[in-house]
Design a protein around this motif. Structure first.
Motif, PDB file in Angstrom:
ATOM      1  N   LYS A 128       0.897  -1.071   0.033  1.00 38.11           N
ATOM      2  CA  LYS A 128       0.165  -0.105   0.065  1.00 38.11           C
ATOM      3  C   LYS A 128       0.878   1.325   0.120  1.00 38.11           C
ATOM      4  CE  LYS A 128      -4.550   1.222   2.141  1.00 38.11           C
ATOM      5  NZ  LYS A 128      -4.347   2.568   2.161  1.00 38.11           N
ATOM      6  N   VAL A 129       1.220   1.625  -1.330  1.00 38.47           N
ATOM      7  CA  VAL A 129       2.386   2.626  -1.144  1.00 38.47           C
ATOM      8  C   VAL A 129       1.564   4.234  -0.865  1.00 38.47           C
ATOM      9  CG1 VAL A 129       3.439   1.428  -2.964  1.00 38.47           C
ATOM     10  CG2 VAL A 129       1.748   3.031  -3.704  1.00 38.47           C
ATOM     11  N   ASP A 130       0.445   4.215  -0.631  1.00 37.02           N
ATOM     12  CA  ASP A 130       0.078   5.556  -0.275  1.00 37.02           C
ATOM     13  C   ASP A 130       0.349   5.829   1.279  1.00 37.02           C
ATOM     14  OD1 ASP A 130      -1.686   3.824   0.477  1.00 37.02           O
ATOM     15  OD2 ASP A 130      -3.693   5.161   0.336  1.00 37.02           O
ATOM     16  N   GLU A 131       0.778   4.895   1.842  1.00 39.52           N
ATOM     17  CA  GLU A 131       1.250   5.120   3.059  1.00 39.52           C
ATOM     18  C   GLU A 131       2.571   5.302   3.195  1.00 39.52           C
ATOM     19  OE1 GLU A 131      -0.211   1.561   5.559  1.00 39.52           O
ATOM     20  OE2 GLU A 131      -2.022   2.212   5.303  1.00 39.52           O
ATOM     21  N   ILE A 132       3.081   6.388   3.970  1.00 40.96           N
ATOM     22  CA  ILE A 132       4.428   7.108   3.804  1.00 40.96           C
ATOM     23  C   ILE A 132       5.470   5.851   4.518  1.00 40.96           C
ATOM     24  CG2 ILE A 132       5.962   8.523   4.808  1.00 40.96           C
ATOM     25  CD1 ILE A 132       4.677   9.735   2.425  1.00 40.96           C
ATOM     26  N   ASN A 133       5.100   5.260   5.628  1.00 37.63           N
ATOM     27  CA  ASN A 133       5.947   4.593   6.361  1.00 37.63           C
ATOM     28  C   ASN A 133       6.023   3.139   5.449  1.00 37.63           C
ATOM     29  OD1 ASN A 133       5.752   5.976   8.481  1.00 37.63           O
ATOM     30  ND2 ASN A 133       4.353   4.749   9.506  1.00 37.63           N
ATOM     31  N   VAL A 134       4.772   2.668   4.702  1.00 35.52           N
ATOM     32  CA  VAL A 134       5.438   1.346   3.808  1.00 35.52           C
ATOM     33  C   VAL A 134       6.338   1.966   2.528  1.00 35.52           C
ATOM     34  CG1 VAL A 134       4.101  -0.111   1.945  1.00 35.52           C
ATOM     35  CG2 VAL A 134       3.033   0.590   4.347  1.00 35.52           C
ATOM     36  N   LEU A 135       5.974   3.068   2.037  1.00 34.73           N
ATOM     37  CA  LEU A 135       6.789   3.763   0.825  1.00 34.73           C
ATOM     38  C   LEU A 135       8.226   3.751   1.337  1.00 34.73           C
ATOM     39  CD1 LEU A 135       6.938   4.568  -2.072  1.00 34.73           C
ATOM     40  CD2 LEU A 135       6.259   6.756  -1.209  1.00 34.73           C
ATOM     41  N   THR A 136       8.489   4.345   2.444  1.00 42.08           N
ATOM     42  CA  THR A 136       9.859   4.335   3.030  1.00 42.08           C
ATOM     43  C   THR A 136      10.588   3.161   3.441  1.00 42.08           C
ATOM     44  OG1 THR A 136       9.069   6.376   4.226  1.00 42.08           O
ATOM     45  CG2 THR A 136      10.912   5.232   5.256  1.00 42.08           C
ATOM     46  N   GLU A 137       9.553   2.149   3.576  1.00 43.51           N
ATOM     47  CA  GLU A 137      10.123   0.859   3.634  1.00 43.51           C
ATOM     48  C   GLU A 137      10.890   0.253   2.510  1.00 43.51           C
ATOM     49  OE1 GLU A 137       7.600  -2.022   5.713  1.00 43.51           O
ATOM     50  OE2 GLU A 137       7.504  -0.839   7.683  1.00 43.51           O
ATOM     51  N   ILE A 138       9.933   0.478   1.306  1.00 43.19           N
ATOM     52  CA  ILE A 138      10.337   0.207   0.014  1.00 43.19           C
ATOM     53  C   ILE A 138      11.587   0.641  -0.464  1.00 43.19           C
ATOM     54  CG2 ILE A 138       9.449   0.278  -2.388  1.00 43.19           C
ATOM     55  CD1 ILE A 138       6.795   0.039  -1.309  1.00 43.19           C
ATOM     56  N   LEU A 139      11.786   2.029  -0.151  1.00 45.69           N
ATOM     57  CA  LEU A 139      12.747   2.761  -0.483  1.00 45.69           C
ATOM     58  C   LEU A 139      14.107   2.138   0.258  1.00 45.69           C
ATOM     59  CD1 LEU A 139      11.352   6.400  -0.424  1.00 45.69           C
ATOM     60  CD2 LEU A 139      11.573   4.861  -2.269  1.00 45.69           C
ATOM     61  N   GLN A 140      13.866   1.919   1.401  1.00 47.41           N
ATOM     62  CA  GLN A 140      15.199   1.381   2.071  1.00 47.41           C
ATOM     63  C   GLN A 140      15.616   0.074   1.706  1.00 47.41           C
ATOM     64  OE1 GLN A 140      13.094   1.551   6.120  1.00 47.41           O
ATOM     65  NE2 GLN A 140      14.369   3.284   6.843  1.00 47.41           N
ATOM     66  N   GLU A 141      14.439  -0.819   1.539  1.00 40.30           N
ATOM     67  CA  GLU A 141      14.967  -2.134   1.007  1.00 40.30           C
ATOM     68  C   GLU A 141      15.597  -2.103  -0.527  1.00 40.30           C
ATOM     69  OE1 GLU A 141      11.015  -4.278   0.815  1.00 40.30           O
ATOM     70  OE2 GLU A 141      10.971  -4.335   3.035  1.00 40.30           O
ATOM     71  N   ASN A 142      15.359  -1.027  -1.369  1.00 39.96           N
ATOM     72  CA  ASN A 142      16.032  -1.094  -2.558  1.00 39.96           C
ATOM     73  C   ASN A 142      17.079   0.019  -2.535  1.00 39.96           C
ATOM     74  OD1 ASN A 142      14.226  -2.718  -4.642  1.00 39.96           O
ATOM     75  ND2 ASN A 142      12.769  -1.731  -3.058  1.00 39.96           N
ATOM     76  N   ASP A 143      17.609   0.450  -1.428  1.00 42.90           N
ATOM     77  CA  ASP A 143      19.081   1.084  -1.261  1.00 42.90           C
ATOM     78  C   ASP A 143      18.559   2.465  -2.063  1.00 42.90           C
ATOM     79  OD1 ASP A 143      21.506   1.508  -0.307  1.00 42.90           O
ATOM     80  OD2 ASP A 143      22.367   0.993  -2.364  1.00 42.90           O
ATOM     81  N   LEU A 144      17.555   3.092  -1.912  1.00 43.18           N
ATOM     82  CA  LEU A 144      17.204   4.348  -2.420  1.00 43.18           C
ATOM     83  C   LEU A 144      17.440   5.507  -1.198  1.00 43.18           C
ATOM     84  CD1 LEU A 144      14.123   3.134  -4.433  1.00 43.18           C
ATOM     85  CD2 LEU A 144      16.323   4.167  -5.618  1.00 43.18           C
ATOM     86  N   PRO A 145      17.662   6.593  -1.841  1.00 43.72           N
ATOM     87  CA  PRO A 145      17.985   7.933  -1.027  1.00 43.72           C
ATOM     88  C   PRO A 145      16.715   8.461  -0.295  1.00 43.72           C
ATOM     89  CG  PRO A 145      17.884   8.735  -3.301  1.00 43.72           C
ATOM     90  CD  PRO A 145      17.793   7.101  -3.373  1.00 43.72           C
ATOM     91  N   VAL A 146      16.339   7.591   0.809  1.00 45.13           N
ATOM     92  CA  VAL A 146      14.937   7.682   1.442  1.00 45.13           C
ATOM     93  C   VAL A 146      14.846   9.267   1.982  1.00 45.13           C
ATOM     94  CG1 VAL A 146      13.891   7.022   3.850  1.00 45.13           C
ATOM     95  CG2 VAL A 146      15.078   5.427   2.379  1.00 45.13           C
ATOM     96  N   ARG A 147      15.740   9.781   2.739  1.00 44.81           N
ATOM     97  CA  ARG A 147      15.531  11.099   3.200  1.00 44.81           C
ATOM     98  C   ARG A 147      15.368  12.209   2.120  1.00 44.81           C
ATOM     99  NH1 ARG A 147      18.566  15.383   3.622  1.00 44.81           N
ATOM    100  NH2 ARG A 147      20.719  14.409   2.909  1.00 44.81           N
ATOM    101  N   LYS A 148      16.248  12.307   1.083  1.00 43.33           N
ATOM    102  CA  LYS A 148      15.896  13.145   0.041  1.00 43.33           C
ATOM    103  C   LYS A 148      14.574  12.969  -0.679  1.00 43.33           C
ATOM    104  CE  LYS A 148      20.836  13.810  -1.124  1.00 43.33           C
ATOM    105  NZ  LYS A 148      21.741  13.730  -2.083  1.00 43.33           N
ATOM    106  N   LEU A 149      13.989  11.653  -0.915  1.00 41.48           N
ATOM    107  CA  LEU A 149      12.887  11.469  -1.416  1.00 41.48           C
ATOM    108  C   LEU A 149      11.638  11.874  -0.576  1.00 41.48           C
ATOM    109  CD1 LEU A 149      13.713   7.881  -3.180  1.00 41.48           C
ATOM    110  CD2 LEU A 149      12.597   9.934  -4.361  1.00 41.48           C
ATOM    111  N   ARG A 150      11.846  11.561   0.733  1.00 43.32           N
ATOM    112  CA  ARG A 150      10.792  11.991   1.826  1.00 43.32           C
ATOM    113  C   ARG A 150      10.830  13.411   1.481  1.00 43.32           C
ATOM    114  NH1 ARG A 150       9.174   8.495   6.290  1.00 43.32           N
ATOM    115  NH2 ARG A 150       8.294  10.441   7.037  1.00 43.32           N
TER     116      ARG A 150
END
Length: 198
Positions: free
Chosen positions: A125-147
């Motif tokens: 459920k990617v409309d939940e920021i916490n879920v989207l954040t977990e997806i970013l972390q799992e895929n080694d993406l720049p979480v802070r900048k994307l948030r």
């Protein structure tokens, strides 16, 4: 000069997901590059007085059954993982803002793949920021900048502007692909796109 395919997409579309999966191989066959164009489909629908096929044919069981079957058949025949999202229709405004920020960056393709897979393979459920954040972390993406980008007024405006520009070009839904001035709508138009490239 290398020819370019423009891929106009929103993560909320299962057809866009499937087109995204087969597009790299198609582009490679014809030695063309792909430029990703993130838009907000809900805004396009409002601007063009359009709606998604599952909504448009919601009272036609035969039609919606066929649409679902066609999605699974397309995926199965190409060896793709696909599951209808349990959260369909999917709200992707946060994810699409992230796609705007990701545009042109070295990790753009990884971001797009990660979000598409999260929705249409894993049912997240990617409309939940916490879920989207977990997806970013799992895929080694720049979480802070994307948030930060997701809540940025500039990024929000860029998404609005890019969506309006797509409508002005004739886009009424996704996936839409452009090869020069020629427009191709839907995953089932990929064959016609190949003929154009050939």
């Amino acid at each position: 000069m290398t020819q370019t395919i423009e891929f106009v997409y929103d993560f909320c579309s299962p057809n866009a997901y499937l087109a995204h999966k087969v597009l790299p191989e198609l582009a490679n066959r014809h030695d063309v590059s792909v430029t990703n164009v993130p838009v907000l489909l809900s805004t396009i629908f409002k601007a063009t007085n359009n709606q998604g096929p599952f909504q448009a044919y919601s009272e036609n069981r035969q039609k919606t059954a066929y649409l679902t079957h066609d999605l699974h058949r397309f995926a199965r025949r190409r060896g793709l993982s696909f599951h209808m999202s349990p959260h369909f229709p999917v709200n992707t405004k946060f994810a699409m803002r992230g796609a705007i920020y990701a545009s042109g960056k070295s990790w753009e393709d990884r971001y797009i793949k990660s979000v598409f897979d999260a929705i249409w393979v894993h049912g997240q459920k990617v409309d939940e920021i916490n879920v989207l954040t977990e997806i970013l972390q799992e895929n080694d993406l720049p979480v802070r900048k994307l948030r930060e980008a997701i809540s940025s007024p500039d990024v929000k405006q860029q998404l609005k502007d890019q969506t309006k520009a797509a409508v002005r070009r004739g886009v009424f839904g996704v996936p839409t692909l452009f090869s020069g001035p020629e427009m191709f709508f839907g995953k089932n138009s990929l064959g016609n796109l190949e003929l154009e490239l050939g």
